[in-house]
Scaffold this motif. Structure first.
Motif, PDB file in Angstrom:
ATOM      1  N   ALA A 192     -10.067  -6.968  -4.879  1.00 30.18           N
ATOM      2  CA  ALA A 192      -8.827  -6.995  -4.101  1.00 30.18           C
ATOM      3  C   ALA A 192      -7.770  -7.827  -4.829  1.00 30.18           C
ATOM      4  CB  ALA A 192      -9.090  -7.564  -2.710  1.00 30.18           C
ATOM      5  N   GLU A 193      -8.197  -8.888  -5.510  1.00 29.58           N
ATOM      6  CA  GLU A 193      -7.252  -9.779  -6.192  1.00 29.58           C
ATOM      7  C   GLU A 193      -6.622  -9.094  -7.412  1.00 29.58           C
ATOM      8  OE1 GLU A 193     -10.373 -10.792  -5.122  1.00 29.58           O
ATOM      9  OE2 GLU A 193      -9.416 -11.731  -3.372  1.00 29.58           O
ATOM     10  N   THR A 194      -7.440  -8.448  -8.251  1.00 27.56           N
ATOM     11  CA  THR A 194      -6.871  -7.825  -9.455  1.00 27.56           C
ATOM     12  C   THR A 194      -5.963  -6.655  -9.068  1.00 27.56           C
ATOM     13  OG1 THR A 194      -8.830  -6.404  -9.770  1.00 27.56           O
ATOM     14  CG2 THR A 194      -8.808  -8.517 -10.941  1.00 27.56           C
ATOM     15  N   LEU A 195      -6.378  -5.924  -8.022  1.00 30.52           N
ATOM     16  CA  LEU A 195      -5.549  -4.809  -7.568  1.00 30.52           C
ATOM     17  C   LEU A 195      -4.228  -5.337  -6.983  1.00 30.52           C
ATOM     18  CD1 LEU A 195      -5.092  -1.831  -7.100  1.00 30.52           C
ATOM     19  CD2 LEU A 195      -6.449  -1.997  -4.991  1.00 30.52           C
ATOM     20  N   ALA A 196      -4.323  -6.402  -6.185  1.00 28.79           N
ATOM     21  CA  ALA A 196      -3.111  -6.984  -5.571  1.00 28.79           C
ATOM     22  C   ALA A 196      -2.122  -7.398  -6.652  1.00 28.79           C
ATOM     23  CB  ALA A 196      -3.481  -8.184  -4.709  1.00 28.79           C
ATOM     24  N   SER A 197      -2.624  -7.981  -7.742  1.00 32.47           N
ATOM     25  CA  SER A 197      -1.674  -8.475  -8.744  1.00 32.47           C
ATOM     26  C   SER A 197      -1.052  -7.309  -9.520  1.00 32.47           C
ATOM     27  CB  SER A 197      -2.316  -9.537  -9.634  1.00 32.47           C
ATOM     28  OG  SER A 197      -2.874  -8.963 -10.770  1.00 32.47           O
ATOM     29  N   ARG A 198      -1.831  -6.214  -9.733  1.00 32.58           N
ATOM     30  CA  ARG A 198      -1.228  -5.034 -10.387  1.00 32.58           C
ATOM     31  C   ARG A 198      -0.165  -4.412  -9.488  1.00 32.58           C
ATOM     32  NH1 ARG A 198      -5.593  -1.939 -10.941  1.00 32.58           N
ATOM     33  NH2 ARG A 198      -6.297  -3.426 -12.489  1.00 32.58           N
ATOM     34  N   VAL A 240       3.357   3.508  -7.715  1.00 33.83           N
ATOM     35  CA  VAL A 240       1.923   3.811  -7.799  1.00 33.83           C
ATOM     36  C   VAL A 240       1.308   3.088  -8.988  1.00 33.83           C
ATOM     37  CG1 VAL A 240       0.225   5.680  -8.067  1.00 33.83           C
ATOM     38  CG2 VAL A 240       2.321   6.079  -6.770  1.00 33.83           C
ATOM     39  N   VAL A 241       0.081   2.596  -8.811  1.00 34.13           N
ATOM     40  CA  VAL A 241      -0.695   2.034  -9.924  1.00 34.13           C
ATOM     41  C   VAL A 241      -2.089   2.649  -9.895  1.00 34.13           C
ATOM     42  CG1 VAL A 241       0.527  -0.196  -9.802  1.00 34.13           C
ATOM     43  CG2 VAL A 241      -1.678   0.067  -8.652  1.00 34.13           C
ATOM     44  N   PRO A 242      -2.792   2.672 -11.036  1.00 36.23           N
ATOM     45  CA  PRO A 242      -4.182   3.152 -11.016  1.00 36.23           C
ATOM     46  C   PRO A 242      -5.098   2.085 -10.423  1.00 36.23           C
ATOM     47  CG  PRO A 242      -3.601   2.440 -13.227  1.00 36.23           C
ATOM     48  CD  PRO A 242      -2.349   2.328 -12.395  1.00 36.23           C
ATOM     49  N   VAL A 243      -6.209   2.523  -9.843  1.00 31.49           N
ATOM     50  CA  VAL A 243      -7.285   1.606  -9.470  1.00 31.49           C
ATOM     51  C   VAL A 243      -8.297   1.630 -10.612  1.00 31.49           C
ATOM     52  CG1 VAL A 243      -9.171   1.156  -7.843  1.00 31.49           C
ATOM     53  CG2 VAL A 243      -6.958   1.988  -6.995  1.00 31.49           C
ATOM     54  N   MET A 244      -8.671   0.463 -11.114  1.00 28.13           N
ATOM     55  CA  MET A 244      -9.630   0.368 -12.218  1.00 28.13           C
ATOM     56  C   MET A 244     -11.044   0.206 -11.664  1.00 28.13           C
ATOM     57  SD  MET A 244      -7.568   0.654 -14.677  1.00 28.13           S
ATOM     58  CE  MET A 244      -5.972   0.218 -15.362  1.00 28.13           C
ATOM     59  N   ALA A 245     -12.024   0.618 -12.467  1.00 32.98           N
ATOM     60  CA  ALA A 245     -13.424   0.624 -12.007  1.00 32.98           C
ATOM     61  C   ALA A 245     -13.876  -0.763 -11.559  1.00 32.98           C
ATOM     62  CB  ALA A 245     -14.327   1.151 -13.112  1.00 32.98           C
ATOM     63  N   ASP A 246     -13.411  -1.795 -12.263  1.00 33.57           N
ATOM     64  CA  ASP A 246     -13.901  -3.145 -11.949  1.00 33.57           C
ATOM     65  C   ASP A 246     -12.928  -3.931 -11.068  1.00 33.57           C
ATOM     66  OD1 ASP A 246     -11.903  -3.358 -13.784  1.00 33.57           O
ATOM     67  OD2 ASP A 246     -12.966  -4.679 -15.176  1.00 33.57           O
ATOM     68  N   ARG A 258      -8.362   6.102  -5.907  1.00 34.11           N
ATOM     69  CA  ARG A 258      -8.204   6.047  -7.367  1.00 34.11           C
ATOM     70  C   ARG A 258      -6.807   5.576  -7.756  1.00 34.11           C
ATOM     71  NH1 ARG A 258     -12.201   5.086  -9.899  1.00 34.11           N
ATOM     72  NH2 ARG A 258     -12.292   3.871  -7.997  1.00 34.11           N
ATOM     73  N   VAL A 259      -5.880   5.631  -6.810  1.00 35.51           N
ATOM     74  CA  VAL A 259      -4.555   5.049  -7.025  1.00 35.51           C
ATOM     75  C   VAL A 259      -4.233   4.137  -5.852  1.00 35.51           C
ATOM     76  CG1 VAL A 259      -3.633   6.945  -8.416  1.00 35.51           C
ATOM     77  CG2 VAL A 259      -3.354   6.995  -5.927  1.00 35.51           C
ATOM     78  N   ALA A 260      -3.338   3.203  -6.097  1.00 32.72           N
ATOM     79  CA  ALA A 260      -2.843   2.312  -5.039  1.00 32.72           C
ATOM     80  C   ALA A 260      -1.352   2.145  -5.289  1.00 32.72           C
ATOM     81  CB  ALA A 260      -3.570   0.974  -5.083  1.00 32.72           C
ATOM     82  N   GLY A 261      -0.707   1.302  -4.518  1.00 34.43           N
ATOM     83  CA  GLY A 261       0.725   1.145  -4.754  1.00 34.43           C
ATOM     84  C   GLY A 261       1.402   0.344  -3.676  1.00 34.43           C
ATOM     85  N   CYS A 262       2.711   0.516  -3.606  1.00 35.75           N
ATOM     86  CA  CYS A 262       3.499  -0.247  -2.644  1.00 35.75           C
ATOM     87  C   CYS A 262       4.613   0.645  -2.104  1.00 35.75           C
ATOM     88  CB  CYS A 262       4.076  -1.494  -3.301  1.00 35.75           C
ATOM     89  SG  CYS A 262       4.877  -1.211  -4.887  1.00 35.75           S
ATOM     90  N   THR A 263       5.131   0.242  -0.945  1.00 38.03           N
ATOM     91  CA  THR A 263       6.123   1.040  -0.238  1.00 38.03           C
ATOM     92  C   THR A 263       7.245   0.140   0.263  1.00 38.03           C
ATOM     93  OG1 THR A 263       4.368   2.522   0.555  1.00 38.03           O
ATOM     94  CG2 THR A 263       6.481   2.611   1.722  1.00 38.03           C
ATOM     95  N   SER A 271       0.859  -1.184   0.000  1.00 36.82           N
ATOM     96  CA  SER A 271       0.000   0.000   0.000  1.00 36.82           C
ATOM     97  C   SER A 271       0.892   1.229   0.000  1.00 36.82           C
ATOM     98  CB  SER A 271      -0.916   0.041   1.232  1.00 36.82           C
ATOM     99  OG  SER A 271      -0.209   0.488   2.373  1.00 36.82           O
ATOM    100  N   LEU A 272       0.261   2.370  -0.225  1.00 37.66           N
ATOM    101  CA  LEU A 272       0.988   3.635  -0.168  1.00 37.66           C
ATOM    102  C   LEU A 272       1.005   4.090   1.288  1.00 37.66           C
ATOM    103  CD1 LEU A 272      -0.478   5.282  -3.397  1.00 37.66           C
ATOM    104  CD2 LEU A 272       1.843   4.409  -3.067  1.00 37.66           C
ATOM    105  N   LEU A 273       1.957   3.572   2.051  1.00 32.09           N
ATOM    106  CA  LEU A 273       2.052   3.937   3.471  1.00 32.09           C
ATOM    107  C   LEU A 273       2.259   5.443   3.591  1.00 32.09           C
ATOM    108  CD1 LEU A 273       4.287   0.997   4.756  1.00 32.09           C
ATOM    109  CD2 LEU A 273       1.830   1.332   5.132  1.00 32.09           C
ATOM    110  N   PRO A 274       1.757   6.088   4.642  1.00 35.70           N
ATOM    111  CA  PRO A 274       1.143   5.476   5.833  1.00 35.70           C
ATOM    112  C   PRO A 274      -0.315   5.055   5.679  1.00 35.70           C
ATOM    113  CG  PRO A 274       1.271   7.843   6.115  1.00 35.70           C
ATOM    114  CD  PRO A 274       1.964   7.539   4.822  1.00 35.70           C
ATOM    115  N   LEU A 275      -0.865   5.069   4.488  1.00 35.71           N
ATOM    116  CA  LEU A 275      -2.232   4.570   4.307  1.00 35.71           C
ATOM    117  C   LEU A 275      -2.248   3.049   4.355  1.00 35.71           C
ATOM    118  CD1 LEU A 275      -3.420   6.802   1.313  1.00 35.71           C
ATOM    119  CD2 LEU A 275      -4.144   6.990   3.704  1.00 35.71           C
ATOM    120  N   PHE A 276      -3.261   2.497   4.973  1.00 35.94           N
ATOM    121  CA  PHE A 276      -3.564   1.058   4.903  1.00 35.94           C
ATOM    122  C   PHE A 276      -2.418   0.153   5.354  1.00 35.94           C
ATOM    123  CE2 PHE A 276      -5.762   3.254   1.287  1.00 35.94           C
ATOM    124  CZ  PHE A 276      -6.969   3.403   1.943  1.00 35.94           C
TER     125      PHE A 276
END
Ligand code: GAR
Length: 210
Positions: free
Chosen positions: A163-169, A154-160, A131-136, A111-116
């Motif tokens: 948690a699984e599709t976002l995790a893999s991106r 950072v990666v975009p969050v897609m409308a559809d 609308r965006v997610a990512g890793c730290t 996640s984009l710490l300190p978030l989540f």
């Protein structure tokens, strides 16, 4: 080359991406061993297949958290790592452990710490309408998923997204980010000072390079 021990609890895809990167002759670090708290962790067999020594310390084999960590610390004193990379290691290290390797333990969190911080990060990011997610990648201090930031992706969050599709991106970006972060720390371009702040020099001082 800096000596690195990687800690895993699961599949070890980040461990493998670090291992791939360290194969380059000019990479400033090498992986000397993989340690796991789960003897059944899929990443252990993958590491062994690459010729890397592995050591498993099942928590249930020790009467207390302190005994478990003592066993791991004993192995580390043989291995003499300069740096420890937590890569999907799902156990909180004690303050004593962290102090023994102050400024030398790195972690990646999806996640984009300190978030989540903590578990279920992708569900929580989606629930929050991000609308965006990512890793730290960050230096490990006593709090869970706290500690000064080394690098983020950072990666975009897609409308559809689920948690699984976002995790893999996010995971795809993790595999690029962690080797980059390890390289910068191994070169001394990024370090944690005594006050627990990130200090950046060289190309890492440039905001555009973060
Ligand atoms: C990775 O997404 C890593 O960021 C995450 O676990 C996954 C491990 O995958 N770590 C955490 O959630 C730590 N709080 P891997 O075993 O394939 O590298």
């Amino acid at each position: 080359r800096k000596r690195v021990v990687v800690f895993i609890s699961g599949g070890g895809s980040n461990m493998l991406s670090l291992l791939e990167a360290t194969k380059a002759a000019d990479f400033p670090a090498e992986i000397v061993a993989v340690v796991s708290d789960k003897p059944e962790a899929g990443g252990l067999a993958k590491a062994r297949a690459e010729g890397i020594a592995t050591y498993a310390f099942a928590r249930r084999d020790y009467p207390s958290k302190a005994d478990h960590e003592m066993a791991i610390l004993g192995k580390l004193s043989e291995l003499q790592p300069d740096l420890i990379c937590l890569a999907g290691y799902m156990r909180l290290l004690s303050a004593d452990f962290i102090q023994a390797y102050a400024g030398a333990i790195l972690n990646i969190h999806p996640s984009l710490l300190p978030l989540f911080a903590g578990l279920h990060t992708h569900e929580r990011a989606l629930d929050a309408g991000m609308r965006v997610a990512g890793c730290t990648v960050h230096f490990v201090t006593e709090g869970m998923d706290e500690g000064p930031i080394i690098a983020q992706g950072v990666v975009p969050v897609m409308a559809d997204d689920t948690a699984e599709t976002l995790a893999s991106r996010v995971l795809t970006v993790e595999h690029q980010l962690y080797p980059m972060a390890l390289r910068a720390v191994a070169l001394g371009e990024v370090r944690m000072d005594d006050a627990g702040n990130t200090v950046r020099t060289g190309s890492n001082a440039d905001p555009a390079a973060r």
